[in-house]
Design a protein around this motif. Structure first.
Motif, PDB file in Angstrom:
ATOM      1  N   THR A  88      43.228 -41.399  47.792  1.00  0.00           N
ATOM      2  CA  THR A  88      42.189 -42.376  48.114  1.00  0.00           C
ATOM      3  C   THR A  88      40.819 -41.936  47.610  1.00  0.00           C
ATOM      4  O   THR A  88      40.048 -42.748  47.094  1.00  0.00           O
ATOM      5  CB  THR A  88      42.139 -42.610  49.639  1.00  0.00           C
ATOM      6  N   ASP A  89      40.512 -40.638  47.748  1.00  0.00           N
ATOM      7  CA  ASP A  89      39.204 -40.162  47.286  1.00  0.00           C
ATOM      8  C   ASP A  89      39.179 -39.912  45.781  1.00  0.00           C
ATOM      9  O   ASP A  89      38.165 -39.456  45.244  1.00  0.00           O
ATOM     10  CB  ASP A  89      38.791 -38.900  48.042  1.00  0.00           C
ATOM     11  N   GLY A  90      40.273 -40.217  45.100  1.00  0.00           N
ATOM     12  CA  GLY A  90      40.327 -40.037  43.660  1.00  0.00           C
ATOM     13  C   GLY A  90      40.396 -41.331  42.878  1.00  0.00           C
ATOM     14  O   GLY A  90      40.547 -41.309  41.649  1.00  0.00           O
ATOM     15  N   LEU A  91      40.275 -42.464  43.550  1.00  0.00           N
ATOM     16  CA  LEU A  91      40.306 -43.749  42.852  1.00  0.00           C
ATOM     17  C   LEU A  91      39.074 -43.873  41.963  1.00  0.00           C
ATOM     18  O   LEU A  91      37.947 -43.641  42.394  1.00  0.00           O
ATOM     19  CB  LEU A  91      40.355 -44.899  43.863  1.00  0.00           C
ATOM     20  N   HIS A  92      39.295 -44.253  40.721  1.00  0.00           N
ATOM     21  CA  HIS A  92      38.177 -44.269  39.770  1.00  0.00           C
ATOM     22  C   HIS A  92      38.521 -45.162  38.579  1.00  0.00           C
ATOM     23  O   HIS A  92      39.681 -45.497  38.348  1.00  0.00           O
ATOM     24  CB  HIS A  92      37.879 -42.858  39.260  1.00  0.00           C
ATOM     25  N   THR A  93      37.494 -45.510  37.851  1.00  0.00           N
ATOM     26  CA  THR A  93      37.643 -46.162  36.557  1.00  0.00           C
ATOM     27  C   THR A  93      37.007 -45.271  35.504  1.00  0.00           C
ATOM     28  O   THR A  93      35.810 -44.959  35.583  1.00  0.00           O
ATOM     29  CB  THR A  93      36.968 -47.545  36.549  1.00  0.00           C
ATOM     30  N   THR A  94      37.807 -44.832  34.563  1.00  0.00           N
ATOM     31  CA  THR A  94      37.295 -43.998  33.474  1.00  0.00           C
ATOM     32  C   THR A  94      36.573 -44.884  32.462  1.00  0.00           C
ATOM     33  O   THR A  94      37.114 -45.895  32.006  1.00  0.00           O
ATOM     34  CB  THR A  94      38.445 -43.254  32.785  1.00  0.00           C
TER      35      THR A  94
END
Length: 234
Positions: A88-94
């Motif tokens: 959850t704390d790693g959700l991201h858009t590169t």
């Protein structure tokens, strides 16, 4: 003039016909994903072994409870497939790769952040829409693409101005938000079928008011990062 072009290395290779319409973008992503015959191992990419580090521009959403809930529900439903869920704390858009710590100096990072601040567009909203994927992941579609493309274009310009030419041009950028990484070669059909049942879930609106320059590292079969610079959009 469109900022996008066809690129066989991108996924989907061809961009959607309308980068302003979230519904059209989601349908285009799904069409490309559902046409896959085979999925590949996300973790077998050349030059990105366990322990690798690099600087990236990213969008992160650590406090967005709606996104966390959507991601968690989808990941639980996909669990029987044995994918590697994104924490959850790693959700991201590169957004864009900057370079590696052995090449990019702290002074260049400072210069890059200052240059980006002067070029960034205004803050905006995008919709995260379930569910599609790529050759190596299951992911949420994002739309509209237009403000994300303008953001990427500004970051690419800042990189070029700082002597850090982007690895990929904006023309090859395909915005998305990964939920789970595929960890072996497998037929795509079971993954596509599982994702299909989740496509009717409601979208989540995400606020994009900040872009972060991070030092991203791979630890086993997950990603972690340290924020080096946070730059607000106008």
């Amino acid at each position: 003039m469109s900022l996008l072009s066809s690129d066989p290395a991108a996924f989907p290779a061809d961009p959607p016909t309308d980068t302003h319409d979230p519904v059209a973008i989601a349908a285009h992503d799904w069409a490309a994903f559902s046409a896959l015959d085979e999925m590949t191992d996300h973790w077998s990419r050349p030059g990105w072994s366990d322990g690798s580090r690099a600087y990236y521009w990213m969008l992160t959403f650590p406090d967005d409870q709606g996104l966390a809930a959507l991601a968690g529900y989808c990941q639980a439903e996909l669990a029987p497939l044995g994918l590697d869920p994104v924490p959850t704390d790693g959700l991201h858009t590169t957004l864009a790769r900057v370079g590696t710590p052995d090449v990019v100096t702290p002074g260049q990072l400072d210069s890059l952040a200052r240059g980006a601040e002067a070029l960034l567009p205004s803050a905006f909203f995008v919709r995260a829409m379930p569910l599609a994927g790529s050759r190596g992941a299951v992911r949420l579609s994002l739309g509209p693409w237009e403000p994300l493309l303008l953001l990427h274009h500004a970051l690419a310009k800042a990189g070029s101005d700082a002597g850090l030419v982007p690895k990929k041009p904006t023309s090859a950028f395909r915005p998305h938000l990964s939920l789970a990484y595929n960890n072996r070669r497998r037929p795509a059909a079971p993954v596509v079928e599982a994702a299909s049942s989740l496509r009717t879930l409601p979208a989540v609106e995400l606020s994009v008011s900040l872009v972060q320059l991070v030092e991203l590292r791979r630890e086993g079969r997950t990603y972690h990062w340290d924020v080096r610079k946070s730059v607000p959009l106008r």
